[in-house]
Design a protein around this motif. Structure first.
Motif, short mmCIF file in Angstrom:
data_model
loop_
_atom_site.label_atom_id
_atom_site.label_comp_id
_atom_site.label_asym_id
_atom_site.label_seq_id
_atom_site.Cartn_x
_atom_site.Cartn_y
_atom_site.Cartn_z
N UNK A 280 0.32 -0.99 0.17
CA UNK A 280 0.02 -0.47 -0.09
C UNK A 280 1.14 1.08 -0.36
N UNK A 281 -0.02 2.28 -0.94
CA UNK A 281 0.84 3.59 -0.62
C UNK A 281 0.38 4.46 0.10
N UNK A 282 1.27 5.18 1.77
CA UNK A 282 0.95 5.76 2.37
C UNK A 282 1.16 7.46 2.22
N UNK A 283 0.30 8.13 2.08
CA UNK A 283 1.03 9.78 2.66
C UNK A 283 -0.30 10.93 2.51
N UNK A 284 0.86 11.19 2.92
CA UNK A 284 0.44 12.65 3.77
C UNK A 284 -0.20 14.00 2.52
N UNK A 285 -1.40 14.89 3.33
CA UNK A 285 -1.86 16.04 2.50
C UNK A 285 -2.10 16.76 3.52
N UNK A 286 -1.48 18.09 3.07
CA UNK A 286 -1.56 19.28 3.40
C UNK A 286 -2.88 19.91 3.54
N UNK A 287 -3.55 20.39 4.07
CA UNK A 287 -5.28 20.78 4.03
C UNK A 287 -4.91 22.28 4.58
N UNK A 288 -4.78 23.39 3.63
CA UNK A 288 -4.81 24.61 3.32
C UNK A 288 -5.43 25.60 3.51
N UNK A 289 -7.16 25.25 2.55
CA UNK A 289 -7.98 25.97 3.28
C UNK A 289 -8.71 25.95 4.31
N UNK A 290 -9.34 27.73 4.12
CA UNK A 290 -9.74 27.71 5.92
C UNK A 290 -10.84 26.56 5.48
N UNK A 291 -10.89 27.22 7.11
CA UNK A 291 -12.73 26.29 7.60
C UNK A 291 -12.61 24.55 7.81
N UNK A 292 -11.97 23.65 7.16
CA UNK A 292 -11.00 22.61 7.56
C UNK A 292 -10.99 22.15 8.83
N UNK A 293 -11.28 21.31 9.39
CA UNK A 293 -10.80 20.67 10.78
C UNK A 293 -9.56 20.31 10.92
N UNK B 268 -31.84 19.71 -17.55
CA UNK B 268 -30.43 20.35 -18.31
C UNK B 268 -30.71 22.18 -17.05
N UNK B 269 -31.67 22.89 -18.00
CA UNK B 269 -31.88 24.00 -17.04
C UNK B 269 -31.34 23.63 -15.86
N UNK B 270 -31.73 22.92 -14.71
CA UNK B 270 -31.23 23.05 -13.54
C UNK B 270 -30.05 22.93 -13.00
N UNK B 271 -29.56 24.11 -13.21
CA UNK B 271 -27.68 24.01 -12.77
C UNK B 271 -27.44 24.33 -11.04
N UNK B 272 -26.75 23.88 -10.65
CA UNK B 272 -26.54 23.73 -9.11
C UNK B 272 -25.23 25.40 -9.65
N UNK B 273 -24.96 26.02 -8.77
CA UNK B 273 -24.02 27.24 -8.53
C UNK B 273 -22.43 26.02 -8.22
N UNK B 274 -21.07 26.43 -9.11
CA UNK B 274 -20.33 26.36 -8.39
C UNK B 274 -19.43 26.64 -7.38
N UNK B 275 -19.20 26.12 -6.20
CA UNK B 275 -18.47 27.11 -5.32
C UNK B 275 -17.87 26.65 -4.52
N UNK B 276 -16.35 25.98 -5.35
CA UNK B 276 -14.90 25.32 -4.51
C UNK B 276 -14.94 25.89 -2.67
N UNK B 277 -13.85 24.94 -2.53
CA UNK B 277 -13.95 25.77 -0.65
C UNK B 277 -15.19 26.53 -0.16
N UNK B 278 -16.58 26.00 -0.20
CA UNK B 278 -17.47 26.81 0.73
C UNK B 278 -17.38 26.68 2.28
N UNK B 279 -17.67 27.62 2.83
CA UNK B 279 -17.23 27.28 3.95
C UNK B 279 -18.71 27.73 4.85
N UNK B 280 -19.27 26.95 4.98
CA UNK B 280 -20.98 26.86 5.97
C UNK B 280 -20.74 26.19 7.51
N UNK B 281 -20.89 27.00 8.35
CA UNK B 281 -21.06 26.69 10.19
C UNK B 281 -22.15 25.64 10.25
N UNK B 282 -21.45 24.72 11.24
CA UNK B 282 -22.16 23.15 10.75
C UNK B 282 -23.18 23.76 12.70
N UNK B 283 -24.42 23.96 11.89
CA UNK B 283 -25.09 24.72 13.65
C UNK B 283 -26.29 24.56 12.14
#
Length: 244
Positions: A68-81, A203-218
């Motif tokens: 197996x391959x094990x690798x560590x990934x750094x998380x730089x986006x704000x809002x991630x635990x 096909x007319x029902x599009x959803x927004x492209x919201x990368x790295x969206x941050x929402x409160x867990x509440x």
């Protein structure tokens, strides 16, 4: 909870590669194995003792070791635990599968949570209403069948509109399908034309492209102050009638 020896071995036996988050139960030593980069190596996992749920014949069929391959990934986006995530994968070639690609694949697993929400809330499977085990199984399978059919419609509509299926709304597709249901059953309707119209409407029902969206867990809405039903409904009904 999936990055364990038995799950990985069973997937490999079926020719399926995996990308899991490491569960932390095994000792992690970056100095061992074949080094591919900083906090990135290929190592051997040895077969652990037989668990209680596994038969002896199954245990004997399991491989003695897993690469197996094990690798560590750094998380730089704000809002991630998590600031660092250790990933376990059977995709061992670092030249073909870069650390960034594997991180993107693991992050895409969030779609599984969204799909479960679509099944349970949008399709109202959160509460099962059947009373017997046989009917409950049928109820679950009917929900999953309907879910896969809606996903098929989304894929076909996205192909015709030259977009990705995830760019179309699941709830919008379900509402469109319900709106066309009565017309589908009408006599004399050209179903090929109607089917094309359904795909075009989906096909007319599009959803927004919201990368790295941050929402409160509440949640914003407060729960209603109601007591819980702790006994069968007919017993509670008799108790209320006895007070009258």
């Amino acid at each position: 909870l999936f990055a364990n020896y038995w799950t990985i071995a069973m997937f490999l036996a079926r020719g399926v590669d995996v990308v899991f988050r490491r569960d932390g139960k095994r000792l992690l030593d970056w100095r061992t194995g074949q080094r591919l980069g900083q906090k990135d190596h290929v190592t051997l996992w040895h077969k652990p003792p037989k668990p209680d749920w596994m038969s002896r014949s199954e245990y004997r069929r399991m491989p003695e070791t897993l690469s197996v391959r094990e690798l560590a990934v750094q998380v730089t986006q704000a809002g991630f635990r998590s600031r660092e995530v250790v990933i376990v994968t059977t995709l061992l070639d670092a030249e073909v599968h870069s650390k960034e690609d594997l991180a993107a694949v693991y992050r895409a697993r969030w779609h599984a949570e969204l799909d479960l929400r679509a099944i349970k809330q949008v399709m109202a499977m959160e509460v099962l209403r059947c009373k017997t085990p046989e009917m409950v199984r049928k109820e679950i399978w009917m929900h999953l069948l309907a879910y896969n059919l809606v996903r098929t419609l989304l894929a076909q509509a996205a192909h015709g509109a030259h977009v990705q299926p995830r760019e179309l709304s699941f709830k919008g597709a379900l509402q469109t399908l319900n709106a066309f249901a009565a017309t589908w059953a009408c006599p004399g309707v050209r179903r090929d034309t109607l089917y094309a119209a359904i795909l075009k409407a989906i096909a007319t029902h599009r959803v927004g492209n919201r990368p790295d969206r941050i929402e409160p867990r509440a949640v914003k809405r407060r729960p209603r102050k109601q007591t819980f039903l702790t006994q069968p409904r007919h017993v509670a009904r008799k108790r209320l009638l006895a007070k009258v």
